[in-house]
Design a protein around this motif. Structure first.
Motif, short mmCIF file in Angstrom:
data_model
loop_
_atom_site.label_atom_id
_atom_site.label_comp_id
_atom_site.label_asym_id
_atom_site.label_seq_id
_atom_site.Cartn_x
_atom_site.Cartn_y
_atom_site.Cartn_z
N ILE A 115 0.86 -1.18 0.00
CA ILE A 115 0.00 0.00 0.00
C ILE A 115 0.90 1.23 0.00
O ILE A 115 1.72 1.41 0.90
CB ILE A 115 -0.94 0.01 1.22
N LYS A 116 0.77 2.03 -1.05
CA LYS A 116 1.54 3.27 -1.17
C LYS A 116 0.57 4.43 -1.28
O LYS A 116 -0.30 4.44 -2.15
CB LYS A 116 2.44 3.24 -2.41
N ASN A 117 0.71 5.38 -0.39
CA ASN A 117 -0.17 6.56 -0.37
C ASN A 117 -1.64 6.16 -0.35
O ASN A 117 -2.47 6.74 -1.05
CB ASN A 117 0.13 7.48 -1.57
N GLY A 118 -1.96 5.13 0.41
CA GLY A 118 -3.34 4.67 0.54
C GLY A 118 -3.87 3.87 -0.63
O GLY A 118 -5.05 3.52 -0.67
#
Length: 186
Positions: A115-118
């Motif tokens: 998960i990157k930046n949501g």
């Protein structure tokens, strides 16, 4: 392709044959093939209205039984191409954006998201990919065609076609491809 075409392609990867005798032998002797049969049936049965309410509920029972019995965390909704070959049982996670044809996965392997930046990012796996025992492919990366991923390798960056990758983090050591590790390709 239809459900039976995918099952036949998976069967061919295990035995080099698609006959009824081979199907029976592999179904009762190869846990990975038995699981993939129910994976394919669930995937296709859920798509049509009639089979969604008739075949799918029963197939889902078998799928879940073998999923927990063999330790495979693979969704029947996953976009997995024909010719899936699962070596051994236990501790296999396959959560891709997409997998091409002739995927070979061994015990202890993970294809997982980050998960990157949501936002969830899933790996995309090409055709004729071999994952050795314990290897990991993590994040929104692209694994090219004919790639071999070595034992206990952790791959978190995209790799080109024909790469052989080893180590933590994964490093390309050659571009000889994974042909010798992908038996009975379709």
């Amino acid at each position: 392709m239809k459900c039976f075409d995918f099952i036949k392609a998976d069967l061919y990867r295990y035995s080099g044959d698609t006959g009824l005798k081979s199907f029976i032998k592999q179904y009762f002797n190869a846990e990975g093939f038995r699981f993939s049969v129910w994976l394919r049936i669930c995937f296709f049965a859920k798509k049509r209205k009639f089979t969604k309410y008739s075949i799918f509920p029963l197939a889902l029972l078998f799928f879940k039984h073998y999923k927990y019995k063999y330790g495979y965390d693979i969704s029947y909704n996953a976009d997995i191409g024909p010719g899936l070959l699962i070596f051994h049982i236990s501790n296999i996670v396959l959560s891709p954006q997409k997998v091409g044809k002739n995927m070979t996965i061994s015990q202890g392997c993970t294809v997982g998201m980050v998960i990157k930046n949501g936002k969830k990012e899933f790996p995309t796996i090409g055709d004729n990919v071999y994952m050795a025992p314990g290897s990991k492919v993590i994040g929104g990366i692209v694994v090219g065609n004919n790639v071999g991923i070595g034992t206990n390798c952790v791959l978190n960056k995209s790799v080109d076609n024909n790469a052989i990758v080893v180590g933590i983090p994964g490093k390309v050591i050659s571009y000889k491809g994974a042909q010798e590790y992908v038996n009975n390709p379709i």
